[in-house]
Motif scaffolding. Structure first.
Motif, PDB file in Angstrom:
ATOM      1  N   ALA A  33      15.549  10.094  -0.471  1.00  0.00           N
ATOM      2  CA  ALA A  33      14.201   9.576  -0.751  1.00  0.00           C
ATOM      3  C   ALA A  33      13.591  10.143  -2.025  1.00  0.00           C
ATOM      4  N   THR A  86       4.828  11.674   4.424  1.00  0.00           N
ATOM      5  CA  THR A  86       3.409  11.954   4.681  1.00  0.00           C
ATOM      6  C   THR A  86       2.651  10.693   4.318  1.00  0.00           C
ATOM      7  N   ASN A  87       1.966  10.102   5.303  1.00  0.00           N
ATOM      8  CA  ASN A  87       1.408   8.754   5.119  1.00  0.00           C
ATOM      9  C   ASN A  87      -0.112   8.729   4.981  1.00  0.00           C
ATOM     10  N   LEU A  88      -0.701   9.871   4.718  1.00  0.00           N
ATOM     11  CA  LEU A  88      -2.161   9.938   4.635  1.00  0.00           C
ATOM     12  C   LEU A  88      -2.728   8.898   3.661  1.00  0.00           C
ATOM     13  N   THR A  89      -3.686   8.121   4.134  1.00  0.00           N
ATOM     14  CA  THR A  89      -4.268   7.076   3.292  1.00  0.00           C
ATOM     15  C   THR A  89      -5.629   6.691   3.844  1.00  0.00           C
ATOM     16  N   ARG A  93      -9.747   4.716  -0.809  1.00  0.00           N
ATOM     17  CA  ARG A  93      -9.531   6.134  -1.108  1.00  0.00           C
ATOM     18  C   ARG A  93      -9.730   6.315  -2.619  1.00  0.00           C
ATOM     19  N   GLY A 125       4.248   2.554  -2.492  1.00  0.00           N
ATOM     20  CA  GLY A 125       3.888   3.677  -1.613  1.00  0.00           C
ATOM     21  C   GLY A 125       2.577   3.332  -0.930  1.00  0.00           C
ATOM     22  N   GLU A 131      -4.540   0.681   1.265  1.00  0.00           N
ATOM     23  CA  GLU A 131      -4.665   0.563  -0.201  1.00  0.00           C
ATOM     24  C   GLU A 131      -4.541  -0.904  -0.658  1.00  0.00           C
ATOM     25  N   ASP A 157       6.699   0.319   0.842  1.00  0.00           N
ATOM     26  CA  ASP A 157       6.791   1.731   1.231  1.00  0.00           C
ATOM     27  C   ASP A 157       8.187   1.974   1.782  1.00  0.00           C
ATOM     28  N   LEU A 158       8.594   3.216   1.673  1.00  0.00           N
ATOM     29  CA  LEU A 158       9.896   3.631   2.177  1.00  0.00           C
ATOM     30  C   LEU A 158       9.908   3.706   3.698  1.00  0.00           C
ATOM     31  N   LEU A 214      10.676  -0.589   0.773  1.00  0.00           N
ATOM     32  CA  LEU A 214      11.390  -0.377  -0.486  1.00  0.00           C
ATOM     33  C   LEU A 214      11.429   1.116  -0.823  1.00  0.00           C
ATOM     34  N   ASN A 215      12.614   1.575  -1.141  1.00  0.00           N
ATOM     35  CA  ASN A 215      12.780   2.965  -1.563  1.00  0.00           C
ATOM     36  C   ASN A 215      12.684   3.002  -3.090  1.00  0.00           C
ATOM     37  N   LEU A 216      11.732   3.738  -3.611  1.00  0.00           N
ATOM     38  CA  LEU A 216      11.538   3.779  -5.072  1.00  0.00           C
ATOM     39  C   LEU A 216      12.759   4.327  -5.807  1.00  0.00           C
ATOM     40  N   ARG A 232      -0.282   5.749  -5.966  1.00  0.00           N
ATOM     41  CA  ARG A 232      -1.213   6.874  -5.826  1.00  0.00           C
ATOM     42  C   ARG A 232      -0.774   7.811  -4.698  1.00  0.00           C
ATOM     43  N   HIS A 233      -0.828   9.094  -4.987  1.00  0.00           N
ATOM     44  CA  HIS A 233      -0.481  10.129  -4.006  1.00  0.00           C
ATOM     45  C   HIS A 233       0.954   9.959  -3.525  1.00  0.00           C
TER      46      HIS A 233
HETATM   47  C1  SAM Z   1       0.351   9.977   0.943  1.00  0.00           C
HETATM   48  S1  SAM Z   1       0.925   8.329   1.094  1.00  0.00           S
HETATM   49  C2  SAM Z   1      -0.084   7.513  -0.125  1.00  0.00           C
HETATM   50  C3  SAM Z   1      -0.554   6.162   0.358  1.00  0.00           C
HETATM   51  C4  SAM Z   1      -1.462   5.409  -0.616  1.00  0.00           C
HETATM   52  N1  SAM Z   1      -0.786   5.118  -1.857  1.00  0.00           N
HETATM   53  C5  SAM Z   1      -2.729   6.173  -0.884  1.00  0.00           C
HETATM   54  O1  SAM Z   1      -2.896   6.745  -1.971  1.00  0.00           O
HETATM   55  O2  SAM Z   1      -3.580   6.223   0.002  1.00  0.00           O
HETATM   56  C6  SAM Z   1       2.508   8.441   0.268  1.00  0.00           C
HETATM   57  C7  SAM Z   1       3.452   7.307   0.655  1.00  0.00           C
HETATM   58  O3  SAM Z   1       4.568   7.325  -0.227  1.00  0.00           O
HETATM   59  C8  SAM Z   1       5.697   6.904   0.501  1.00  0.00           C
HETATM   60  N2  SAM Z   1       6.942   7.337  -0.169  1.00  0.00           N
HETATM   61  C9  SAM Z   1       7.442   8.594  -0.272  1.00  0.00           C
HETATM   62  N3  SAM Z   1       8.626   8.575  -0.904  1.00  0.00           N
HETATM   63  C10 SAM Z   1       8.888   7.275  -1.208  1.00  0.00           C
HETATM   64  C11 SAM Z   1       9.984   6.611  -1.833  1.00  0.00           C
HETATM   65  N4  SAM Z   1      11.060   7.266  -2.274  1.00  0.00           N
HETATM   66  N5  SAM Z   1       9.911   5.267  -1.955  1.00  0.00           N
HETATM   67  C12 SAM Z   1       8.836   4.580  -1.507  1.00  0.00           C
HETATM   68  N6  SAM Z   1       7.778   5.148  -0.891  1.00  0.00           N
HETATM   69  C13 SAM Z   1       7.810   6.491  -0.739  1.00  0.00           C
HETATM   70  C14 SAM Z   1       5.501   7.548   1.868  1.00  0.00           C
HETATM   71  O4  SAM Z   1       6.248   6.903   2.890  1.00  0.00           O
HETATM   72  C15 SAM Z   1       3.991   7.443   2.063  1.00  0.00           C
HETATM   73  O5  SAM Z   1       3.624   6.331   2.851  1.00  0.00           O
END
Ligand code: SAM
Length: 286
Positions: A33, A86-89, A93, A125, A131, A157-158, A214-216, A232-233
């Motif tokens: 990831a 970590t899925n905090l949102t 926001r 993400g 969001e 999101d992953l 989707l995995n970035l 973001r985040h």
């Molecule tokens: C803290 S949340 C941010 C959510 C939103 N963007 C916000 O700012 O409120 C981070 C998100 O990034 C996703 N994430 C982490 N690694 C990732 C990857 N390799 N590919 C896609 N998403 C990823 C996580 O699953 C998570 O849902």
């Protein structure tokens, strides 16, 4: 001495969990990831993965790691990732970024975009959907854009569990508590009654957003180029070289002058030369 240590570890944890196991989890998460887990997150990892060991009927982390690395462990890798993200949102926001979107970015685009042309936004993400739905509300509310801008949002999101939730678009009352009653009234439908009632996003908003896992770190959507990317985040979980690569890929996926919105503690400064500062944690492709 190793015997004593071993017994102490077994007393402390229900499942056998060593420092080597923790290091192996960090390595695997980075490989699948791109996420760099802090060395201080050992307890968190135990707490998040213990239920997966229970579900798999295993009594030690080393056996769980063996499963993850095996051909039969492919499906479990998805659970492993879901457990560790970590899925905090939240809706709106960092609200000043939505003001910037409503007052600067979208009106400017509405003036420029020809009719019949989509304005493409990617929420990379997106977690459980707050969001992209916030972006959709702004696009529907902001007056010059409402009629003149045909917005389409790709939200990815992953973590497959949050993507499923986002697609459903049901939120408990506390998730929408900070929204104005006018917004709630317009864009959500109450489902059920009493303490269990949930609020479903209106179809007129849902239809603007397409959700996908989707995995970035892998291949990216072909729907581009995008006019605007929200990421973001998310960058905070990646190391410097992963961020640099991602910024370059974002630049390639944006139109000239396209916008990149980052989290408030994230920056392209010292990482990439592809973007110039434009607003609050907002950048423009050079
Ligand atoms: C803290 S949340 C941010 C959510 C939103 N963007 C916000 O700012 O409120 C981070 C998100 O990034 C996703 N994430 C982490 N690694 C990732 C990857 N390799 N590919 C896609 N998403 C990823 C996580 O699953 C998570 O849902």
């Amino acid at each position: 001495m190793p015997g004593i240590l071993h017994r102490r570890i077994q007393l402390h944890y229900e499942y056998l969990y060593t420092q080597d196991d923790f290091e192996a989890v960090r390595e695997l998460l980075h490989a699948v990831a791109g996420i760099s887990l802090d060395a201080g997150k050992r307890e968190l990892v135990y707490g998040r993965l213990a239920r997966r060991l229970r579900a798999c009927g295993l009594d030690r982390f080393s056996a769980y790691l063996t499963l993850l690395r095996s051909a039969q462990g492919k499906a479990e890798v998805v659970h492993f990732i879901n457990a560790l993200t970590t899925n905090l949102t939240g809706f709106f926001r960092d609200p000043y970024q939505f003001d910037y979107l409503a007052e600067k970015v979208l009106p400017e685009a509405a003036a420029r975009t020809r009719s019949g042309q989509y304005y493409r936004i990617w929420s990379a993400g997106c977690s459980s959907g707050e969001e992209p739905y916030s972006i959709a509300m702004v696009a529907r509310e902001c007056s010059p854009c409402r009629d003149r801008l045909d917005v389409r949002i790709l939200a990815t999101d992953l973590d497959s569990s949050v993507v499923a939730k986002a697609r459903q678009g049901y939120y408990p009352q506390e998730r929408i508590a900070d929204l104005s009653s006018a917004l709630v009234h317009k864009w959500f439908r109450r489902r059920g009654g009493g303490d269990h009632s949930r609020f479903e996003v209106e179809p007129a908003l849902k239809e603007l957003v397409e959700f996908r896992r989707l995995n970035l770190m892998h291949e990216w959507p072909e729907q581009g180029p995008f006019d605007l990317i929200f990421c973001r985040h998310v960058m905070i979980y990646f190391d410097h070289s992963t961020r640099r690569t991602l910024f370059e890929r974002y630049a390639d996926s944006l139109v000239d002058g396209g916008y990149l919105f980052l989290g408030r503690s994230e920056t392209v400064h010292t990482v990439s030369e592809c973007f110039a500062p434009a607003g609050p944690a907002v950048y423009r492709k050079r």
